[in-house]
Design a protein around this motif. Structure first.
Motif, mmCIF file in Angstrom:
data_model
loop_
_atom_site.group_PDB
_atom_site.id
_atom_site.type_symbol
_atom_site.label_atom_id
_atom_site.label_comp_id
_atom_site.label_asym_id
_atom_site.label_seq_id
_atom_site.Cartn_x
_atom_site.Cartn_y
_atom_site.Cartn_z
ATOM 1 N N VAL A 1 0.859 -1.189 0.000
ATOM 2 C CA VAL A 1 0.000 0.000 0.000
ATOM 3 C C VAL A 1 0.892 1.234 0.000
ATOM 4 N N TYR A 2 0.657 2.134 -0.976
ATOM 5 C CA TYR A 2 1.502 3.317 -1.126
ATOM 6 C C TYR A 2 0.664 4.565 -0.920
ATOM 7 N N GLY A 3 1.187 5.483 -0.141
ATOM 8 C CA GLY A 3 0.505 6.750 0.059
ATOM 9 C C GLY A 3 1.504 7.881 0.202
ATOM 10 N N SER A 4 1.161 9.035 -0.362
ATOM 11 C CA SER A 4 2.023 10.214 -0.206
ATOM 12 C C SER A 4 1.133 11.443 -0.064
ATOM 13 N N ILE A 5 1.661 12.455 0.618
ATOM 14 C CA ILE A 5 0.857 13.645 0.888
ATOM 15 C C ILE A 5 0.780 14.573 -0.315
ATOM 16 N N GLY A 6 1.717 14.430 -1.244
ATOM 17 C CA GLY A 6 1.744 15.345 -2.381
ATOM 18 C C GLY A 6 2.508 14.764 -3.550
ATOM 19 N N ILE A 7 3.121 15.627 -4.343
ATOM 20 C CA ILE A 7 3.807 15.195 -5.558
ATOM 21 C C ILE A 7 4.991 14.302 -5.243
ATOM 22 N N ALA A 8 5.801 14.708 -4.291
ATOM 23 C CA ALA A 8 7.027 13.969 -3.999
ATOM 24 C C ALA A 8 6.745 12.706 -3.205
ATOM 25 N N GLY A 9 7.606 11.702 -3.402
ATOM 26 C CA GLY A 9 7.590 10.516 -2.566
ATOM 27 C C GLY A 9 8.658 10.696 -1.501
ATOM 28 N N SER A 10 9.883 10.358 -1.854
ATOM 29 C CA SER A 10 11.010 10.634 -0.954
ATOM 30 C C SER A 10 11.238 12.138 -0.856
ATOM 31 N N ARG A 11 11.562 12.598 0.352
ATOM 32 C CA ARG A 11 11.844 14.008 0.578
ATOM 33 C C ARG A 11 13.029 14.139 1.514
ATOM 34 N N PRO A 12 13.766 15.248 1.428
ATOM 35 C CA PRO A 12 14.968 15.405 2.269
ATOM 36 C C PRO A 12 14.620 15.784 3.706
ATOM 37 N N GLY A 13 14.813 14.839 4.621
ATOM 38 C CA GLY A 13 14.573 15.132 6.028
ATOM 39 C C GLY A 13 15.518 16.187 6.562
ATOM 40 N N ALA A 14 16.702 16.309 5.927
ATOM 41 C CA ALA A 14 17.674 17.306 6.377
ATOM 42 C C ALA A 14 17.116 18.722 6.231
ATOM 43 N N LEU A 15 16.371 18.987 5.169
ATOM 44 C CA LEU A 15 15.779 20.311 4.988
ATOM 45 C C LEU A 15 14.704 20.590 6.036
ATOM 46 N N ILE A 16 13.947 19.558 6.378
ATOM 47 C CA ILE A 16 12.924 19.719 7.419
ATOM 48 C C ILE A 16 13.590 20.041 8.756
ATOM 49 N N ALA A 17 14.670 19.333 9.063
ATOM 50 C CA ALA A 17 15.390 19.590 10.313
ATOM 51 C C ALA A 17 15.952 21.011 10.338
ATOM 52 N N SER A 18 16.486 21.472 9.205
ATOM 53 C CA SER A 18 17.037 22.833 9.130
ATOM 54 C C SER A 18 15.944 23.874 9.296
ATOM 55 N N CYS A 19 14.762 23.597 8.723
ATOM 56 C CA CYS A 19 13.634 24.529 8.868
ATOM 57 C C CYS A 19 13.204 24.612 10.330
ATOM 58 N N TRP A 20 13.043 23.462 10.966
ATOM 59 C CA TRP A 20 12.648 23.425 12.373
ATOM 60 C C TRP A 20 13.662 24.181 13.230
ATOM 61 N N ALA A 21 14.942 23.957 12.961
ATOM 62 C CA ALA A 21 15.999 24.635 13.722
ATOM 63 C C ALA A 21 15.919 26.150 13.522
#
Length: 566
Positions: A387-407
């Motif tokens: 079963v495959y599900g994604s919130i939007g266009i991308a599947g894999s996304r860079p967690g490093a960018l999310i961490a930098s945004c949160w920081a």
């Protein structure tokens, strides 16, 4: 000779009318079908004419038809044998000029077109990175670029870099493997929802940038209209100053786009004009807070009332306003309603990588309800891989960018964003005041509307505004040229705040130089506003004025091709 029996006679007598009856029914049925199809054709085009008349009015429809015919006629002219070859030669020359400007050449520049046989040492990689970093470029580090670079200072970059390194391999598509990234992403969305006064039950997603946020908002509206109202020919209504991402969404998702003009002096969208264009296929209304070209905030409150009355979704594009709009009042500046406190606002896009100072590749899309968010989901329950599900266009996304945004958000905090808003908007208002009041500028530059945030747009009633833009470029400034109508703008950022006085001095000097050139032209009897000279003038002043934009499309396509010239 034997006489035919009565039964045979009756059978033969009955068979003839039956054949005639079948033929008659076929003819009648064919005529009826043809008439029905013709009637449907007439009704369809009559309804289209009614919608056109209601939406644009008599004179608007005539003007639209004139522009269409003018564009077609000019396109045919450009395709004529003698003209086509000349145009192609000029386009090729312009693209070659672009390539020479963008693709580094000459001694000391190496081009790597295949993998090295042996991997480089870390020192070799660092040395080449140093050379790449020092390639000739507009000095954004010195605040010479409008917008583009929205970083919050060297200390924040260090924190972002550490967060990026810690979560370098993280991918939020695997929340069980990287639970910290899932937590940070959810908290980013929650913080931005709170910033925009979201009601209980609101939801959101993190995206790769403002364009993806806008694309997903349009997709959600399209899917909602199809699921709830059966709309198969979706349409959306946007101001003509709305971001080009809405045009991209319309092209990608097959949504008909209605543009509503935002004329001077306010440069805001007319609520009445929007209302006239609404029909049963309308899926979305749009407003900007503020728009990119002129930095003007649309009448979001008026759009909200209209959306509620017509029961339509309203998206507010706050990608550029991002972390300035919510803090305007607390920083001591005037503001106007734009967020979820307006009941008709159903979604908002906000770029955390602009005035939120997160690294590029971060944005958010906020929804009034969780149900609205589900319309952008993609779920494949029968895929052989599971079963495959994604919130939007991308599947894999860079967690490093999310961490930098949160920081970034946690490091700056509310007080930090209030201080940044005070500095950035304060510098913008200083530039606006100079343009409106300085003796050397007030008669030759004219503000485009009354901006409340960070973008200052202006035009010139006496000079060629594109020559001013090119002359500023010659002084090392990278500012934005505008079209329809001609203008230019400065998007103030923290780096620009530090050099706003230098920008003002150079702008005054450039305008004085252009006025002197005009005086010389007048003395020589050549008339006002001479032929523009620079690159901006060539693109926007000459090619941009053509009724058919195919030449501009070719130039832009050549530019995009050049980006991948190794």
């Amino acid at each position: 000779m034997a006489r035919p029996s009565m039964a045979m006679t009756l059978r033969n007598g009955l068979s003839i009318p039956k054949s005639r009856s079948t033929s008659s029914y076929f003819v009648i049925g064919t005529d009826l079908l043809r008439n029905v199809l013709f009637l449907l054709f007439i009704l369809r085009w009559t309804w289209k004419a009614v919608l056109q008349w209601r939406g644009r009015g008599l004179f608007g429809s005539i003007a639209q038809g004139y522009r269409f015919l003018r564009r077609i006629s000019y396109a045919l002219f450009l395709r004529s044998p003698g003209v086509r070859s000349k145009v192609q030669n000029q386009v090729s020359e312009a693209v070659a000029k672009l390539e020479n400007k963008l693709v580094p050449q000459g001694p000391g520049v190496s081009h790597y077109l295949t993998l090295p046989k042996e991997g480089w040492t870390a020192q070799q990689v660092r040395s080449e990175l140093d050379r790449l970093e020092e390639l000739d470029h507009t000095r954004w580090e010195d605040g010479r670029v409008s917008g583009a670079v929205y970083h919050g200072g060297k200390d924040l970059i260090k924190v972002q870099s550490e967060a990026f390194e810690r979560f370098m391999v993280a991918n939020p598509i695997h929340p069980d493997v990287f639970p910290g990234v899932r937590k940070m992403e959810a908290e980013i969305v929650a913080m931005v929802l709170a910033l925009f006064n979201a009601p209980p039950g609101a939801a959101g997603v993190a995206t790769s940038g403002g364009t993806e946020s806008i694309l997903m908002a349009c997709l959600s509206a399209r899917e909602k209209a199809y699921a709830e109202r059966g709309v198969t020919k979706p349409e959306m209504i946007i101001p003509d100053t709305a971001h080009a991402a809405f045009h991209k969404a319309a092209a990608y998702f097959r949504i008909k786009l209605h543009l509503v003009s935002c004329p001077a002096p306010t440069y805001t969208v007319s609520i009445k004009a929007v209302s006239r264009l609404i029909n049963s296929n309308t899926i979305l209304l749009v407003g900007s807070a503020p728009n990119f070209p002129h930095g003007i905030i649309d009448d979001i409150a008026g759009l909200s009332r209209l959306a509620l009355r017509r029961r339509l979704p309203l998206h507010v594009d706050c990608c550029l306003g991002s972390f300035l709009m919510p803090f305007l009042s607390r920083a001591g500046f005037p503001t106007q309603p734009f967020d979820f406190t307006l009941k008709g606002v159903t979604s908002i896009s906000c770029d955390t990588h602009k005035y939120g100072f997160a690294p590029k590749g971060n944005s958010t899309l906020l929804y009034r309800t969780c149900a609205l968010r589900t319309y952008q989901y993609f779920i494949s329950p029968e895929w052989s891989g599971g079963v495959y599900g994604s919130i939007g266009i991308a599947g894999s996304r860079p967690g490093a960018l999310i961490a930098s945004c949160w920081a970034s958000l946690m490091s700056v905090g509310e007080n930090g964003y209030i201080d940044a808003c005070h500095s950035i908007v304060g510098a913008a208002k200083k530039l606006e005041a100079v343009i409106r009041e300085h003796p050397a500028l007030k008669d030759d530059l004219k503000m485009m509307g009354k901006p409340l945030v960070s973008v200052i747009a202006f035009t010139s009633p006496t000079l060629n505004i594109y020559d001013i833009a090119d002359s500023m470029s010659a002084k090392g400034w990278h500012l934005n040229a505008l079209q329809n109508p001609p203008g230019m703008h400065v998007a103030v950022t923290i780096p620009i705040v530090k050099v706003i006085n230098e920008l003002i001095v150079d702008l005054i000097a450039v305008v004085e130089d252009e006025k002197e050139r005009e005086r010389v032209r007048m003395v020589e009897g050549k008339g006002k506003k001479g032929q523009a000279r620079g690159d901006s003038a060539a693109l926007y002043g000459v090619a941009g004025s053509l009724p058919d934009k195919s030449v501009v499309v070719q130039l832009a396509g050549g530019f995009l091709d050049t980006l991948y010239k190794a």
